[in-house]
Design a protein around this motif. Structure first.
Motif, PDB file in Angstrom:
ATOM      1  N   SER A  54      44.318 -42.365 -18.251  1.00 21.03           N
ATOM      2  CA  SER A  54      44.240 -43.532 -17.384  1.00 21.03           C
ATOM      3  C   SER A  54      43.920 -43.126 -15.946  1.00 21.03           C
ATOM      4  O   SER A  54      43.031 -43.698 -15.306  1.00 21.03           O
ATOM      5  CB  SER A  54      45.562 -44.299 -17.432  1.00 21.03           C
ATOM      6  N   SER A 101      48.114 -40.511 -22.568  1.00 15.76           N
ATOM      7  CA  SER A 101      47.511 -41.791 -22.191  1.00 15.76           C
ATOM      8  C   SER A 101      47.556 -41.983 -20.681  1.00 15.76           C
ATOM      9  O   SER A 101      46.589 -42.460 -20.072  1.00 15.76           O
ATOM     10  CB  SER A 101      48.247 -42.945 -22.884  1.00 15.76           C
ATOM     11  N   ARG A 121      46.371 -45.613 -29.468  1.00 13.19           N
ATOM     12  CA  ARG A 121      47.732 -45.576 -28.930  1.00 13.19           C
ATOM     13  C   ARG A 121      48.770 -45.098 -29.939  1.00 13.19           C
ATOM     14  O   ARG A 121      49.821 -44.588 -29.555  1.00 13.19           O
ATOM     15  CB  ARG A 121      48.124 -46.945 -28.387  1.00 13.19           C
ATOM     16  N   GLN A 148      40.396 -54.249 -22.539  1.00 10.87           N
ATOM     17  CA  GLN A 148      41.381 -53.197 -22.725  1.00 10.87           C
ATOM     18  C   GLN A 148      40.685 -51.839 -22.593  1.00 10.87           C
ATOM     19  O   GLN A 148      39.523 -51.681 -22.955  1.00 10.87           O
ATOM     20  CB  GLN A 148      42.018 -53.306 -24.118  1.00 10.87           C
ATOM     21  N   SER A 200      43.906 -52.545 -16.303  1.00 12.26           N
ATOM     22  CA  SER A 200      42.843 -53.183 -17.065  1.00 12.26           C
ATOM     23  C   SER A 200      41.559 -53.095 -16.290  1.00 12.26           C
ATOM     24  O   SER A 200      41.569 -53.043 -15.065  1.00 12.26           O
ATOM     25  CB  SER A 200      43.178 -54.649 -17.334  1.00 12.26           C
ATOM     26  N   SER A 223      52.452 -40.725 -24.785  1.00 10.83           N
ATOM     27  CA  SER A 223      52.343 -41.544 -23.581  1.00 10.83           C
ATOM     28  C   SER A 223      51.870 -40.728 -22.390  1.00 10.83           C
ATOM     29  O   SER A 223      51.119 -41.222 -21.540  1.00 10.83           O
ATOM     30  CB  SER A 223      53.683 -42.203 -23.269  1.00 10.83           C
ATOM     31  N   ARG A 255      43.233 -47.192 -25.731  1.00 13.12           N
ATOM     32  CA  ARG A 255      44.313 -47.940 -26.370  1.00 13.12           C
ATOM     33  C   ARG A 255      44.082 -48.090 -27.870  1.00 13.12           C
ATOM     34  O   ARG A 255      45.016 -48.379 -28.615  1.00 13.12           O
ATOM     35  CB  ARG A 255      44.472 -49.300 -25.701  1.00 13.12           C
TER      36      ARG A 255
END
Length: 285
Positions: A105, A101, A93, A86, A80, A98, A90
């Motif tokens: 990140s 993502s 999402r 957030q 975070s 995944s 997201r």
């Protein structure tokens, strides 16, 4: 509950374990200091469960860690922003795999990124038109709305190059990246212009590996190396495959890929000669 991708949990856990040891505490002693059960500390340190940013702050205070940059980095690794918001991706999402993502990140938190590409222009340097053609090809059968959203994500990722503390990007591109016509001549012309514009940014370094240079280690496939501010132990190599991504975290792997990238940079044209080369390709050379 897990807070963030597995690679971040493992990296964060290992760093918290090292800081606890440096403070001379056992996991049980650390747990008592923050009012937890010892098993929670163990799960966090082994990456089996994530940790909220507020809990990271508790542990860092217990370990008397006073470096503000290290504080910030480890809090962000918890998944975070420091103010609790957030992360922007997201919102997508339901659309993003995944592994993608996880990649975004890491990209958003890294201090530097080294990338070898031998097929397409790196996502951080793509124009909207080029990104659309690549996305449409990779995500076969996607609806127009899905393609639009994925292009939005790719363009939003490029904000890391325009932030107050921009990502330092070093890209080595095989000549095939420049020669492969994606979306037609006009799209490619704009994309080549975009590469030259990006190369003028002080934190972006672009080099081309010309065909005339012969065989080089880059023929084994593209890769990305993420480096984090002041903590080389958090660095990670990412290998992309058609349906998944592989994250390499061992020191031996990091060293091997770092040496490979250094070798590729030595074989590639200098940044100045690269700009001349791209201009020649744009002119039909």
């Amino acid at each position: 509950m897990r807070y963030g991708p597995a690679v971040r949990r493992r990296k964060l856990g290992a760093e918290l374990r090292a800081l606890r040891a440096l403070a001379g505490l056992t996991s049980g002693e650390a747990a008592r200091l923050v009012g937890w059960h010892q098993s929670k500390v163990s799960r966090i340190e082994t990456g089996r469960s994530g940790v909220k940013p507020a809990d990271v702050r508790l542990l860092l205070d217990a370990y008397d860690v006073r470096d503000p940059e290290l504080h910030e980095l480890l809090v962000v690794l918890a998944g975070s922003d420091d103010d609790g918001r957030q992360h922007w991706w997201r919102a997508y999402r339901g659309l993003l795999p995944s592994s993608y993502s996880d990649f975004i990140s890491l990209e958003s938190q890294a201090g530097a990124m080294r990338t070898l590409e031998n097929s397409v222009v790196p996502g951080l340097l793509q124009t909207p038109e080029y990104a659309r053609e690549v996305t449409r090809t990779v995500v076969g059968g996607a609806l127009d709305g899905e393609v639009d959203a994925l292009v939005e994500v790719r363009l939003a990722r490029q904000d890391v190059l325009r932030s107050n503390r921009p990502l330092r990007l070093s890209a080595v591109l095989d000549e095939a990246v420049l020669r492969r016509t994606v979306g037609g001549p006009e799209v490619m012309a704009r994309q080549l212009d975009r590469l030259r514009e990006a190369a003028h940014l002080p934190h972006v370094r672009i080099q081309v590996l010309p065909f005339g240079g012969g065989a080089q280690i880059g023929v084994t496939g593209p890769f990305v190396i993420f480096s984090f501010p002041n903590k080389s132990d958090l660095d990670v190599v990412v290998l992309d495959h058609l349906t998944s991504s592989l994250y390499l975290e061992r020191k031996e792997d990091l060293q091997a890929y770092s040496e490979a990238f250094n070798s590729l940079q030595d074989q590639a044209l200098s940044p100045e000669d690269t700009m001349d080369f791209i201009a020649g390709v744009a002119d039909g050379g």
